[in-house]
Design a protein around this motif. Structure first.
Motif, PDB file in Angstrom:
ATOM      1  N   GLU A  15      30.793  29.831  43.710  1.00  0.00           N
ATOM      2  CA  GLU A  15      31.048  31.150  44.288  1.00  0.00           C
ATOM      3  C   GLU A  15      32.508  31.173  44.704  1.00  0.00           C
ATOM      4  OE1 GLU A  15      29.111  33.916  44.750  1.00  0.00           O
ATOM      5  OE2 GLU A  15      27.504  32.899  43.672  1.00  0.00           O
ATOM      6  N   THR A  16      33.158  32.307  44.481  1.00  0.00           N
ATOM      7  CA  THR A  16      34.486  32.494  45.061  1.00  0.00           C
ATOM      8  C   THR A  16      34.418  33.713  45.960  1.00  0.00           C
ATOM      9  OG1 THR A  16      35.089  33.609  43.013  1.00  0.00           O
ATOM     10  CG2 THR A  16      35.952  31.424  43.301  1.00  0.00           C
ATOM     11  N   PHE A  17      34.986  33.591  47.126  1.00  0.00           N
ATOM     12  CA  PHE A  17      34.990  34.724  48.061  1.00  0.00           C
ATOM     13  C   PHE A  17      36.171  34.595  48.994  1.00  0.00           C
ATOM     14  CE2 PHE A  17      32.065  31.437  49.537  1.00  0.00           C
ATOM     15  CZ  PHE A  17      32.426  31.229  50.859  1.00  0.00           C
TER      16      PHE A  17
ATOM     17  N   HIS B  70      26.763  36.068  48.769  1.00  0.00           N
ATOM     18  CA  HIS B  70      27.207  34.980  47.873  1.00  0.00           C
ATOM     19  C   HIS B  70      26.203  33.823  47.903  1.00  0.00           C
ATOM     20  CE1 HIS B  70      31.095  36.442  46.481  1.00  0.00           C
ATOM     21  NE2 HIS B  70      31.226  37.004  47.673  1.00  0.00           N
TER      22      HIS B  70
ATOM     23  N   ARG C  10      23.025  34.696  45.900  1.00  0.00           N
ATOM     24  CA  ARG C  10      23.193  34.560  44.434  1.00  0.00           C
ATOM     25  C   ARG C  10      23.225  33.088  44.045  1.00  0.00           C
ATOM     26  NH1 ARG C  10      28.308  37.287  41.430  1.00  0.00           N
ATOM     27  NH2 ARG C  10      29.462  35.773  42.679  1.00  0.00           N
ATOM     28  N   LEU C  11      23.942  32.305  44.848  1.00  0.00           N
ATOM     29  CA  LEU C  11      24.033  30.870  44.560  1.00  0.00           C
ATOM     30  C   LEU C  11      22.645  30.227  44.610  1.00  0.00           C
ATOM     31  CD1 LEU C  11      25.946  28.349  44.245  1.00  0.00           C
ATOM     32  CD2 LEU C  11      25.924  28.207  46.735  1.00  0.00           C
TER      33      LEU C  11
ATOM     34  N   ARG D 181      36.502  28.518  47.339  1.00  0.00           N
ATOM     35  CA  ARG D 181      35.622  28.167  46.216  1.00  0.00           C
ATOM     36  C   ARG D 181      34.558  27.208  46.738  1.00  0.00           C
ATOM     37  NH1 ARG D 181      35.691  27.332  39.845  1.00  0.00           N
ATOM     38  NH2 ARG D 181      34.110  25.714  39.756  1.00  0.00           N
TER      39      ARG D 181
ATOM     40  N   ASN E 223      31.304  25.079  45.519  1.00  0.00           N
ATOM     41  CA  ASN E 223      30.827  24.539  44.250  1.00  0.00           C
ATOM     42  C   ASN E 223      29.640  23.600  44.446  1.00  0.00           C
ATOM     43  OD1 ASN E 223      32.391  24.517  41.490  1.00  0.00           O
ATOM     44  ND2 ASN E 223      31.191  22.633  41.668  1.00  0.00           N
TER      45      ASN E 223
ATOM     46  N   LYS F 225      26.803  32.379  37.691  1.00  0.00           N
ATOM     47  CA  LYS F 225      28.216  32.042  37.909  1.00  0.00           C
ATOM     48  C   LYS F 225      28.299  30.519  37.775  1.00  0.00           C
ATOM     49  CE  LYS F 225      32.104  33.311  40.849  1.00  0.00           C
ATOM     50  NZ  LYS F 225      33.029  33.791  39.859  1.00  0.00           N
TER      51      LYS F 225
ATOM     52  N   ILE G 173      29.054  40.321  43.096  1.00  0.00           N
ATOM     53  CA  ILE G 173      28.766  40.673  44.494  1.00  0.00           C
ATOM     54  C   ILE G 173      29.540  41.943  44.863  1.00  0.00           C
ATOM     55  CG2 ILE G 173      29.020  39.879  46.894  1.00  0.00           C
ATOM     56  CD1 ILE G 173      26.834  38.385  45.206  1.00  0.00           C
TER      57      ILE G 173
ATOM     58  N   SER H 221      35.495  39.624  43.879  1.00  0.00           N
ATOM     59  CA  SER H 221      35.522  39.275  45.303  1.00  0.00           C
ATOM     60  C   SER H 221      36.907  38.907  45.806  1.00  0.00           C
ATOM     61  CB  SER H 221      34.607  38.074  45.567  1.00  0.00           C
ATOM     62  OG  SER H 221      33.306  38.388  45.191  1.00  0.00           O
TER      63      SER H 221
END
Ligand code: PLP
Length: 286
Positions: A32-34, A47, A50-51, A88, A90, A145, A205, A242
């Motif tokens: 995820e990147t936010f 986020h 979704r992850l 990030r 991961n 993702k 997102i 995002s």
């Protein structure tokens, strides 16, 4: 830079992953990147949701919640002397035997890192180009993702390095899909249009948040399978992600668009700006 890796805060020079991690061997990993705005991780709950859903698909036995991740984010902000950041997060499968594994992965690798990013001051613009390379189909039922970004990387090579351009993928059947690292929207009157997730795109997102914001602004939303010609009828065009938020488009091919002067883009960006430091999930949008 200080990185969080499996419970430890360590220097980015020292962080290590085993070559037996199935994230490395077979691409079983998600990210995820936010953004963090003045200490607030925007839409963190969305986020993580979704992850977590993706982790279930990958058979990685882990579920991350705000109360676990927030202290890590705070720790990283402090360790790196940041208030605003690109994050990030991961998760990779963790070590396994050589060969395809059917059992669940019990010990994933969790790694988070950040880089400095100021608060956005004004709207930037992008020019869109239609890519020759087509969007590949997701490897499972929906687009994750995941670590599989080759299709996007080939697209970026086709487009070139310019940060002012974004490439738009069509599906193999020729329907509008998404950007290389963004989702696509356009407007006609009081309606927003965007390709359906059924085209195989990532359900961003920001895409989902913008669709919620549209309701607040009394705009209709239509998702579907659209040909590229739909963009020629459009009044405004924008892409979302995002990190870059809502990015107005000033040109698609030879056609010009209002870009940052667009009425809908401006309204959405204003609303976005009001939520940045507050919202944990689009579901609590008032
Ligand atoms: C292929 C693709 N589509 C869409 C997006 C936008 O997703 P989000 O809004 O979750 O950042 C991204 C983000 O990196 C992406 O890589």
């Amino acid at each position: 830079m200080i990185v969080f890796a499996n419970g430890e805060y360590i220097s980015s020079d020292e962080v290590k992953i085993s070559p037996f991690d199935h994230g490395f061997l077979y691409g079983l990993g998600l990210f995820e990147t936010f953004r963090i705005y003045e200490g607030h991780p925007f839409l963190l709950d969305d986020h993580l949701a979704r992850l977590n859903e993706g982790l279930r698909t990958l058979g990685i036995k882990a579920e991350y919640r705000r109360h676990e991740i927030l202290p890590i984010l705070k720790g990283l902000l402090a360790a790196n002397s940041l208030e605003n950041a690109y994050v990030r997060m991961n998760v990779s499968a963790g070590n396994g035997e050589i060969g395809l594994q059917t059992a669940e992965y019990e010990e994933p690798n969790l790694i988070l890192f950040m880089k400095p990013l100021g608060t956005p001051s004004q709207l930037g613009e992008k020019k869109l180009a239609l890519l020759n390379i087509r969007r590949n189909t997701p490897e499972g039922a929906t687009r994750l993702k995941s670590h599989h970004y080759l299709n996007n990387i080939l697209a970026k090579r086709e487009l070139g390095a310019s940060s002012e351009a974004e490439g738009i993928f069509l599906t193999r059947e020729g329907f509008l899909a998404e950007g290389i690292v963004s989702n696509l929207f356009w407007t006609e009157g009081e309606t927003l249009f965007t390709p359906s997730v059924e085209t195989g795109i990532l359900n961003g997102i920001t895409r989902q948040f913008v669709m919620k914001l549209a309701g607040k602004l009394q705009l209709g939303v239509q998702e579907g399978f659209y040909p590229q010609e739909a963009l020629l009828e459009a009044e405004e065009l924008f892409v979302t992600n995002s990190i870059q938020e809502v990015v107005p488009v000033s040109m698609f091919g030879q056609k010009t668009f209002p870009g940052k002067e667009g009425r809908v883009v401006q309204a959405l960006s204003r609303q976005y700006g009001e939520c940045r430091r507050k919202l944990w999930t689009r579901n609590s949008l008032q």
